[in-house]
Design a protein around this motif. Structure first.
Motif, PDB file in Angstrom:
ATOM      1  N   TRP B  58     -19.563 -42.423 -27.409  1.00  0.00           N
ATOM      2  CA  TRP B  58     -18.336 -42.636 -26.448  1.00  0.00           C
ATOM      3  C   TRP B  58     -17.559 -43.818 -26.661  1.00  0.00           C
ATOM      4  N   LEU B  59     -18.001 -44.718 -27.467  1.00  0.00           N
ATOM      5  CA  LEU B  59     -16.799 -46.059 -27.639  1.00  0.00           C
ATOM      6  C   LEU B  59     -15.740 -45.637 -28.198  1.00  0.00           C
ATOM      7  N   GLY B  60     -15.604 -44.637 -28.891  1.00  0.00           N
ATOM      8  CA  GLY B  60     -14.530 -44.202 -29.930  1.00  0.00           C
ATOM      9  C   GLY B  60     -14.999 -44.291 -31.265  1.00  0.00           C
ATOM     10  N   GLN B  61     -13.975 -44.235 -32.209  1.00  0.00           N
ATOM     11  CA  GLN B  61     -13.941 -44.234 -33.642  1.00  0.00           C
ATOM     12  C   GLN B  61     -13.358 -45.319 -34.421  1.00  0.00           C
ATOM     13  N   VAL B 258     -12.403 -45.816 -22.228  1.00  0.00           N
ATOM     14  CA  VAL B 258     -13.528 -46.820 -22.466  1.00  0.00           C
ATOM     15  C   VAL B 258     -12.864 -48.218 -22.942  1.00  0.00           C
TER      16      VAL B 258
END
Lengths: 267, 376
Positions: B58-61, B258
């Motif tokens: 969920w923090l991204g890539q 986020v």
């Protein structure tokens, strides 16, 4: 040795398989090119236009998402050929970017079957499936890495931002305590708008770009008397300076998204 | 072409070596050339251990460049370089002088003096979750990758004010760095130590600076932790448009998601300007050359924001209270101030609640992470 026979056998099979393949259909490519205008004049940010009710208006941001763009075949089954699943169209170019404003945002779709089509379908906004996703689901450069709205778990389908001479004193104040700015942010599944334009499109080896033109002035059309104090058929921007698609402002968001149907011309 | 006999070649080599040694005696720093035998680093083993960054989906890539894969050895070298004043002209400053872990990799100053005491134009930025930034680094997005960025502070005259040939000379002569470069990148000779490899190592270290353990993260993605009432109200003021019309803080337009940073550039109304030409710092316009981009800056992540005062690209606000008073007032007029900057009603109580929410973004486990500290 056993393996060798196996490899030989499978490559034979492969070759035979290829023989049976139907002949490749001829394909072509097509450029879609989005531009914006304000009642026919090239749309540019930070340039003054005249709003429907006569006051000065300027824009500093205009962008929107489009989903599931498809061509509809001319034959009886009206089959759809998908061109674009999702894209972000930002048409905010200032007066020093005349060329970009004129060419707009374009993308090329390849490997399209040649043939005759009866129309084009365009979804304005982010389709319900994709609207369940969020920016962190995507890598750099993907259209859906921006303009997500945490509060509503939706992408902002279209953003129209700018300022207008709200107090009719002949000048537009941008920023500060007396700012005359407006922000129309439309989103959530409820306002997704699928438009079908009937138009004969023939795809051959070489194709002129398909021009998709949005008249920004038209996005403010309105038939709801509650949103139109002077009855001129356009949104009363002095009273309704924004929408965030919530708290009784949903009607404005919906009106703007619906207006994409008539604001669009395809050439 | 005439063949050069090998004996003659050795002679040239010896002469060059002699010259180098003579040159080394003078105070003028020069490229040391080959220090000893060719392949002088083969005695050290090259056995890189690949490193997998750990962070929740969920923090991204994070996109790792194909030509700079993360290794334990690369990160360790990067950490040393990051904290080592050897990178500066007079050995007084390192990256960490302006990017100090205890202040979430900032320096607590409005703008930072370099080795010569001259103030830079902008405030040092926090490096928290820097690997997730993909719309350009620096306040105006002027640099694309961490690898490119790491080359810049060394030669910046208001930062470390050194030259790369000097730095590489110092590193090649150093008792540990040649081995560390070999262990990280497999080079076989000191001569192969380059500024590009130094930058790659620093970038690897910077990519590990990941935070996802603030109270906000624990509440949103964990279990068993709850907001206080003031924090909930603050969160709603930050993310939601509770009032009709435009009378709301609207922070999440530009600090959404986020990372609390929209990947874009905005003018948030801190500078009054009559025309596009009147911004003292052109911001994004300096990069794109487009007049209406003047005065636009990247909204930084608000993670650990309570630890990184003063605020804004020029450090003009000393406290979060001042920041909120600015936003509440609607800021200053200028031709391209974002339409999302509007005056709004905010009681003192609501202001405190918003700040209470911003404080839930503080992650002390990040600033205290032993892997992020000075190794010297």
């Amino acid at each position: 040795m056993k393996y060798f026979t196996l490899i030989l056998l499978s490559s034979c099979l492969f070759l035979i398989g290829c023989e049976d393949e139907p002949k490749e259909q001829p394909v072509t490519s097509l450029d879609l090119s989005w531009t914006a205008n304000y009642d026919g004049e090239t749309f540019m940010t930070f340039k003054e236009y005249t709003y429907a009710d006569g006051r000065k208006i300027q824009f500093n941001n205009f962008n929107f998402f489009v989903s599931d763009i498809a061509l509809i075949s001319a034959d009886a089954n009206a089959a759809r050929t998908e061109l674009v699943e999702i894209d972000y169209v930002d048409l905010s170019f200032d007066e020093t970017q005349v060329d970009q404003a004129a060419t707009g945002k374009s993308f090329t779709v390849r490997d399209l079957p040649l043939g005759e089509y009866a129309g084009i379908k365009i979804g304005f906004g982010v389709n319900a499936d994709l609207n369940r996703s969020k920016p962190t689901d995507y890598g750099t450069g993907h259209p859906l890495t921006r303009n997500f709205w945490d509060g509503w778990s939706s992408y902002i389908f279209s953003m129209i931002e700018g300022a207008a001479d709200m107090d009719n004193d002949g000048t537009i104040v941008n920023g500060g305590a007396d700012t005359e700015s407006f922000t129309y942010h439309s989103g959530t599944d409820e306002v997704y708008n699928e438009v079908i334009i009937n138009k004969n499109i023939i795809l051959s080896d070489e194709n002129a770009p398909l021009q998709l033109k949005i008249n920004v002035a038209e996005l403010f059309r309105n038939t709801d008397p509650e949103l139109d104090a002077n009855g001129d058929g356009y949104l009363d921007i002095e009273t309704f300076r924004g929408t965030h698609s919530a708290n009784g402002e949903m009607n404005i968001a919906k009106t703007i998204m619906n207006n994409f149907s008539t604001a669009l011309t395809v050439e | 072409m005439k063949q050069i006999p090998s004996l003659q070649l050795i002679g040239i080599f010896l002469a060059a070596l002699l010259l180098t040694m003579v040159a080394c005696d003078s105070t003028e720093p020069v490229d040391p050339g080959p220090i000893d035998e060719p392949d002088d680093l083969l005695e050290f083993t090259y056995d890189p251990e690949s490193y997998e960054l750990e962070y929740p989906d969920w923090l991204g890539q994070i996109e790792i460049p194909a030509d700079n894969p993360m290794t334990v050895q690369g990160i360790e070298l990067g950490r040393r370089l990051f904290f080592d004043p050897i990178l500066s002209a007079d050995s007084t400053m390192s990256c960490s002088s302006c990017h100090n872990p205890t202040q979430s990799f900032t320096d607590g100053l409005a703008t930072s003096p370099g080795v010569d005491g001259i103030l830079g134009q902008r405030s040092a930025m926090s490096l928290i979750n820097i690997a997730f930034v993909n719309n350009g680094l620096n306040w105006n997005g002027s640099i694309q990758t961490l690898e490119e960025q790491a080359l810049e502070p060394v030669i910046n005259t208001v930062e470390l004010h050194e030259t790369w040939p000097n730095v590489m000379g110092k590193l090649q002569r150093h008792q540990n760095y040649p081995r560390l470069f070999r262990e990280a990148f497999g080079i076989t000779d000191r001569d192969e130590m380059t500024k590009e490899l130094a930058a790659k190592a620093i970038a690897q270290f910077e990519r590990t600076l990941i935070s996802y353990n603030s109270k906000y993260d624990q509440i949103r993605f964990g279990t068993g932790v709850f907001y206080e009432e003031d924090e909930i109200n603050g969160r709603d003021l930050f993310f939601f448009e509770l009032a009709t019309g435009l009378d709301h803080p609207g922070c999440s337009h530009c600090h959404g998601g986020v990372q609390f940073a929209e990947p874009s550039f905005f003018n948030n109304g801190i500078t009054e300007a009559a025309t596009f030409a009147d911004f003292p710092d052109k911001g994004l316009g300096e990069v794109t050359g487009i007049p209406s981009d003047n005065g636009l800056f990247r909204p930084p992540s608000l993670r650990n924001i309570a630890l990184t005062a003063p605020y804004m690209h020029d450090g003009r606000f000393a406290t979060l209270e001042e920041v909120l008073d600015h936003y509440k007032s609607g800021g200053h007029p200028s031709p391209n101030v974002s339409a999302n900057i509007q005056p709004f009603t905010l009681s003192d109580e609501d202001r405190d609640h918003l700040i209470a929410f911003l404080k839930t973004l503080t992650d002390t486990s990040f600033i205290n992470n032993p892997a992020f500290q000075n190794p010297f």
